[in-house]
Design an enzyme around this catalytic site. Structure first.
Site, mmCIF file in Angstrom:
data_model
loop_
_atom_site.group_PDB
_atom_site.id
_atom_site.type_symbol
_atom_site.label_atom_id
_atom_site.label_comp_id
_atom_site.label_asym_id
_atom_site.label_seq_id
_atom_site.Cartn_x
_atom_site.Cartn_y
_atom_site.Cartn_z
ATOM 1 N N GLY A 1 -17.559 -38.840 33.372
ATOM 2 C CA GLY A 1 -17.151 -38.187 34.631
ATOM 3 C C GLY A 1 -17.996 -36.949 34.887
ATOM 4 O O GLY A 1 -18.930 -36.637 34.141
ATOM 5 N N ASN B 1 -12.969 -45.490 31.319
ATOM 6 C CA ASN B 1 -12.603 -46.816 31.871
ATOM 7 C C ASN B 1 -13.443 -47.146 33.108
ATOM 8 O O ASN B 1 -13.213 -48.152 33.772
ATOM 9 C CB ASN B 1 -11.093 -46.872 32.195
ATOM 10 C CG ASN B 1 -10.722 -45.952 33.358
ATOM 11 O OD1 ASN B 1 -11.588 -45.284 33.922
ATOM 12 N ND2 ASN B 1 -9.447 -45.927 33.697
ATOM 13 N N ASP C 1 -9.603 -48.149 28.450
ATOM 14 C CA ASP C 1 -8.595 -47.591 29.353
ATOM 15 C C ASP C 1 -7.472 -47.060 28.465
ATOM 16 O O ASP C 1 -6.796 -47.835 27.786
ATOM 17 C CB ASP C 1 -8.069 -48.673 30.309
ATOM 18 C CG ASP C 1 -7.223 -48.041 31.411
ATOM 19 O OD1 ASP C 1 -7.371 -48.407 32.580
ATOM 20 O OD2 ASP C 1 -6.436 -47.113 31.066
ATOM 21 N N PHE D 1 -10.932 -35.422 28.844
ATOM 22 C CA PHE D 1 -11.108 -35.269 30.295
ATOM 23 C C PHE D 1 -10.419 -36.403 31.060
ATOM 24 O O PHE D 1 -10.143 -36.282 32.235
ATOM 25 C CB PHE D 1 -12.605 -35.335 30.664
ATOM 26 C CG PHE D 1 -13.417 -34.172 30.181
ATOM 27 C CD1 PHE D 1 -14.245 -34.282 29.071
ATOM 28 C CD2 PHE D 1 -13.376 -32.962 30.856
ATOM 29 C CE1 PHE D 1 -15.013 -33.219 28.628
ATOM 30 C CE2 PHE D 1 -14.148 -31.884 30.420
ATOM 31 C CZ PHE D 1 -14.962 -32.017 29.312
ATOM 32 N N SER E 1 -6.107 -26.999 34.545
ATOM 33 C CA SER E 1 -6.564 -26.540 35.857
ATOM 34 C C SER E 1 -5.784 -25.312 36.308
ATOM 35 O O SER E 1 -4.608 -25.168 35.993
ATOM 36 C CB SER E 1 -6.360 -27.675 36.879
ATOM 37 O OG SER E 1 -6.550 -27.193 38.197
ATOM 38 N N TYR F 1 -0.789 -34.290 40.893
ATOM 39 C CA TYR F 1 -1.967 -34.097 40.017
ATOM 40 C C TYR F 1 -1.778 -32.811 39.218
ATOM 41 O O TYR F 1 -1.847 -32.811 37.989
ATOM 42 C CB TYR F 1 -3.256 -34.022 40.842
ATOM 43 C CG TYR F 1 -4.354 -33.299 40.096
ATOM 44 C CD1 TYR F 1 -4.638 -31.960 40.363
ATOM 45 C CD2 TYR F 1 -5.049 -33.928 39.069
ATOM 46 C CE1 TYR F 1 -5.590 -31.285 39.642
ATOM 47 C CE2 TYR F 1 -6.008 -33.255 38.347
ATOM 48 C CZ TYR F 1 -6.277 -31.927 38.634
ATOM 49 O OH TYR F 1 -7.210 -31.244 37.907
ATOM 50 N N LYS G 1 -1.021 -31.836 34.942
ATOM 51 C CA LYS G 1 -1.714 -30.864 34.086
ATOM 52 C C LYS G 1 -0.690 -29.933 33.423
ATOM 53 O O LYS G 1 -0.780 -29.607 32.249
ATOM 54 C CB LYS G 1 -2.725 -30.046 34.898
ATOM 55 C CG LYS G 1 -3.901 -30.848 35.405
ATOM 56 C CD LYS G 1 -4.689 -31.478 34.259
ATOM 57 C CE LYS G 1 -5.895 -32.257 34.737
ATOM 58 N NZ LYS G 1 -6.607 -32.924 33.638
ATOM 59 N N TYR H 1 -9.487 -24.793 34.383
ATOM 60 C CA TYR H 1 -10.688 -24.648 35.212
ATOM 61 C C TYR H 1 -10.324 -24.063 36.568
ATOM 62 O O TYR H 1 -9.287 -24.444 37.128
ATOM 63 C CB TYR H 1 -11.330 -25.999 35.523
ATOM 64 C CG TYR H 1 -11.561 -26.931 34.373
ATOM 65 C CD1 TYR H 1 -11.679 -28.286 34.615
ATOM 66 C CD2 TYR H 1 -11.669 -26.487 33.065
ATOM 67 C CE1 TYR H 1 -11.895 -29.181 33.583
ATOM 68 C CE2 TYR H 1 -11.885 -27.372 32.031
ATOM 69 C CZ TYR H 1 -12.002 -28.719 32.291
ATOM 70 O OH TYR H 1 -12.202 -29.609 31.276
ATOM 71 N N PHE H 2 -11.211 -23.284 37.114
ATOM 72 C CA PHE H 2 -11.072 -22.896 38.502
ATOM 73 C C PHE H 2 -11.816 -23.968 39.308
ATOM 74 O O PHE H 2 -11.510 -25.173 39.090
ATOM 75 C CB PHE H 2 -11.481 -21.427 38.668
ATOM 76 C CG PHE H 2 -10.315 -20.551 38.217
ATOM 77 C CD1 PHE H 2 -9.951 -20.500 36.878
ATOM 78 C CD2 PHE H 2 -9.538 -19.869 39.147
ATOM 79 C CE1 PHE H 2 -8.838 -19.753 36.467
ATOM 80 C CE2 PHE H 2 -8.432 -19.110 38.733
ATOM 81 C CZ PHE H 2 -8.083 -19.064 37.406
ATOM 82 N N ASP I 1 -2.594 -26.297 50.310
ATOM 83 C CA ASP I 1 -3.625 -25.341 49.898
ATOM 84 C C ASP I 1 -3.032 -23.961 49.681
ATOM 85 O O ASP I 1 -2.096 -23.570 50.378
ATOM 86 C CB ASP I 1 -4.720 -25.242 50.973
ATOM 87 C CG ASP I 1 -5.775 -26.326 50.786
ATOM 88 O OD1 ASP I 1 -5.666 -27.080 49.811
ATOM 89 O OD2 ASP I 1 -6.685 -26.421 51.608
HETATM 90 C C1 WQD Z 1 -11.697 -25.539 48.159
HETATM 91 C C2 WQD Z 1 -11.488 -24.766 49.472
HETATM 92 C C3 WQD Z 1 -10.036 -25.903 51.007
HETATM 93 C C4 WQD Z 1 -12.658 -29.322 51.787
HETATM 94 C C5 WQD Z 1 -8.836 -28.690 43.911
HETATM 95 C C6 WQD Z 1 -7.823 -28.929 42.817
HETATM 96 C C7 WQD Z 1 -8.336 -28.358 41.514
HETATM 97 C C8 WQD Z 1 -9.695 -28.951 41.227
HETATM 98 C C9 WQD Z 1 -10.644 -28.542 42.342
HETATM 99 C C10 WQD Z 1 -9.556 -31.084 40.118
HETATM 100 C C11 WQD Z 1 -10.038 -24.820 49.949
HETATM 101 C C12 WQD Z 1 -11.447 -25.781 51.590
HETATM 102 C C13 WQD Z 1 -12.124 -28.149 51.280
HETATM 103 C C14 WQD Z 1 -13.020 -29.406 53.170
HETATM 104 C C15 WQD Z 1 -12.322 -27.114 53.454
HETATM 105 N N1 WQD Z 1 -9.622 -30.356 41.203
HETATM 106 N N2 WQD Z 1 -11.964 -27.067 52.108
HETATM 107 N N3 WQD Z 1 -12.837 -28.285 53.952
HETATM 108 O O1 WQD Z 1 -8.293 -27.428 46.621
HETATM 109 O O2 WQD Z 1 -9.316 -25.313 45.600
HETATM 110 O O3 WQD Z 1 -8.925 -27.316 44.158
HETATM 111 O O4 WQD Z 1 -10.122 -29.157 43.550
HETATM 112 O O5 WQD Z 1 -9.610 -30.777 38.984
HETATM 113 O O6 WQD Z 1 -7.448 -28.691 40.479
HETATM 114 O O7 WQD Z 1 -6.616 -28.268 43.131
HETATM 115 O O8 WQD Z 1 -10.710 -27.381 45.882
HETATM 116 O O9 WQD Z 1 -12.829 -28.074 46.949
HETATM 117 O O10 WQD Z 1 -10.646 -29.178 47.693
HETATM 118 O O11 WQD Z 1 -11.117 -26.828 48.343
HETATM 119 O O12 WQD Z 1 -12.170 -26.126 54.177
HETATM 120 O O13 WQD Z 1 -13.502 -30.449 53.686
HETATM 121 O O14 WQD Z 1 -12.262 -25.393 50.494
HETATM 122 O O15 WQD Z 1 -9.069 -25.656 52.039
HETATM 123 O O16 WQD Z 1 -9.747 -23.566 50.553
HETATM 124 P P1 WQD Z 1 -9.241 -26.805 45.666
HETATM 125 P P2 WQD Z 1 -11.361 -27.961 47.235
#
Ligand code: WQD
Length: 342
Positions: free
Chosen positions: A15, A37, A63, A86, A130, A155, A159, A182-183, A303
Site C-alpha cells: 500500500g 491481499n 487476506d 498497515f 490515525s 474507519y 482505529k 498519523y496526521f 470534516d
Molecule cells: C484534507 C482537507 C477536506 C478533498 C482523512 C482521514 C485520515 C487519513 C487522511 C486515512 C479537508 C479538504 C479534501 C477535496 C477538499 N486517512 N478536501 N476537497 O479528511 O483530513 O483525513 O484522510 O488514513 O485518517 O480522516 O484528509 O485529504 O480527505 O482532506 O477541500 O476534494 O482537504 O475538507 O479539510 P482528512 P483529506
C-alpha cells in the site's frame, strides 16, 4: 541487535505507506516479508520497491480475514522479529456507506495477527493508527494525551477499537506495541518509483489536486471556506510519506532494543505545522507552475476544522522528526502524478 539477521513482516506492505516503509526497512538492512491481499494495490509496487533498493521483499498474497491462512502463514514463518501492521481499508466515506466491511476487515485482520503473536516468546508490533481518533480536538497542537473521542467515521472507529484491543492484549501477553497516529500523509518517494496509487476518484485532497493539475479532473471542490481558520478553509498537518515511513523503522528499533518504557506507547506523527486547503493549493501552484482550477462548495460531512500535531513526544522520546517541507512533499506528489501519467 544487527538488523541484517532480523525478519520483519509488513502487512499491507504494497500500500501507499506500507511500500514506503518497506523501502526504509530495506535501507536499514532488515529482511522484509510483505503480505497483502492486493485489494487496493498491485504487484507492480514490488517492482517499484526493487527499482529503489535493488532488493525484492519476499511477498505472499494473503487476506488476513482468512484465519486459517493467517495461522498457516505464521507456522511457516516463525522467525519474525517484528510486525508493522498497515493492512486495513481506509476510505473514510466508504466506511460510512459500508461499516461492516470496515469492522470485519480492519478488526478481524488485527485480531488474527495478534492471536499468532501472543504465542511467540517475544513480539514487537507497530500499529498504523490515525489522528482521526481525536475527532475535533479541543486544543492545538494535539498531544498524545488529548482525549480520544468518538471518531467521525467507522474507519476512524476501527482505529480507536484497534488501539484498545492492542492495549488489552499487551497487558496479558508478551506483545510490546507502539501505536503511531498519523496526521495527513502525502507525497511520494523522490524516485517516483512508488506513490499513492490512484484507484477511483481520490477522496483525499492532494491526489485530487495533482490529478486536477494534470488535467484528469475539471476542477477541485474546496469543501468549505467558512471555518474559523485564518483563511476560512480547514487546517491539517500534511506529512511527507517518507518521513512517516522512517518513523516506523525507528519505532520498531525502539521495541527490538527494548527501549520502550511501557508495553504500549503512542506517538503522534506529524510535522507540527498546520496548513489550510488554500495554502496547499497555492503550494501546488508554486511547485508545478500551474494554476489550479477550483471552486468553493459546502463543507464535507464529518470534516473537522483543524488538526495538527504536537511533535514533542515523537521528537524527544522516539527521537524522530519530520524533515520535508510542504513544498517538497507537494513537489514529490506532482512528480509522481506526472510519472504515472507520462
Ligand atoms: C484534507 C482537507 C477536506 C478533498 C482523512 C482521514 C485520515 C487519513 C487522511 C486515512 C479537508 C479538504 C479534501 C477535496 C477538499 N486517512 N478536501 N476537497 O479528511 O483530513 O483525513 O484522510 O488514513 O485518517 O480522516 O484528509 O485529504 O480527505 O482532506 O477541500 O476534494 O482537504 O475538507 O479539510 P482528512 P483529506
Amino acid at each position: 541487535r544487527r538488523s541484517s539477521d532480523l525478519k520483519v513482516l509488513v502487512t499491507g506492505g504494497l500500500g501507499f505507506i506500507g511500500s514506503h516503509t518497506v523501502v526504509e526497512l530495506q535501507n536499514e538492512g532488515y529482511e522484509v516479508i510483505v503480505v497483502d491481499n492486493l485489494s487496493n494495490t498491485s504487484l507492480d509496487v514490488l517492482d517499484g520497491i526493487q527499482n529503489i533498493t535493488g532488493k525484492v521483499p519476499a511477498f505472499e498474497k494473503l487476506d488476513l480475514r482468512e484465519k486459517e491462512k493467517v495461522q498457516d502463514f505464521f507456522k511457516r514463518h516463525h522467525d519474525i522479529s517484528g510486525v508493522i501492521h498497515f493492512a486495513a481499508s481506509k476510505a473514510v466515506g466508504e466506511s460510512v456507506e459500508k461499516p461492516l466491511l470496515y469492522y470485519e476487515n480492519n478488526i478481524s485482520a488485527l485480531v488474527y495477527v495478534l492471536q499468532e503473536l501472543q504465542q511467540k516468546p517475544e513480539a514487537n508490533f507497530i500499529f498504523s493508527s490515525s489522528c482521526t481518533v481525536y475527532g475535533q480536538a479541543e486544543k492545538m497542537p494535539i498531544t498524545e494525551n488529548a482525549p480520544v473521542q468518538q471518531p467521525m467515521s467507522p474507519y476512524g472507529n476501527t482505529k480507536k477499537i484497534g488501539e484498545e484491543i492492542i492495549i488489552d492484549v499487551a497487558k496479558v501477553t508478551n506483545i510490546n506495541a507502539i501505536l503511531l497516529r498519523y496526521f495527513n500523509p502525502i507525497g511520494s518517494h523522490r524516485s517516483a518509483e512508488i506513490g499513492e496509487l490512484p484507484i477511483g476518484v481520490p477522496q483525499n485532497l492532494v491526489p485530487f489536486i495533482t490529478q486536477t493539475g494534470f488535467g484528469l479532473r475539471k476542477e477541485l471542490s474546496v469543501y468549505g471556506d467558512d471555518y474559523p481558520t485564518p483563511d476560512g478553509t480547514a487546517v491539517r498537518d500534511y506529512i511527507h510519506v517518507v518521513d512517516l515511513a522512517k518513523a516506523h523503522v525507528i519505532a520498531l528499533q525502539r521495541l527490538l532494543n527494548k527501549k520502550n518504557t511501557t508495553k504500549v506507547e503512542t506517538f503522534n506523527l506529524g510535522t507540527g505545522t498546520g496548513s489550510s486547503v488554500l495554502e496547499v493549493i497555492h503550494t501546488f501552484e508554486k511547485v508545478s507552475g500551474k494554476k489550479l482550477p477550483y471552486k468553493i462548495v459546502g463543507r464535507r460531512e464529518g470534516d473537522i476544522t483543524s488538526a495538527y500535531a504536537n511533535t514533542d513526544k515523537a521528537n524527544n522520546v522516539l527521537g524522530w522528526k519530520a524533515k520535508s517541507t510542504l513544498e517538497e512533499a507537494m513537489a514529490s506528489a506532482w512528480k509522481w502524478e506526472q510519472k504515472i501519467r507520462g
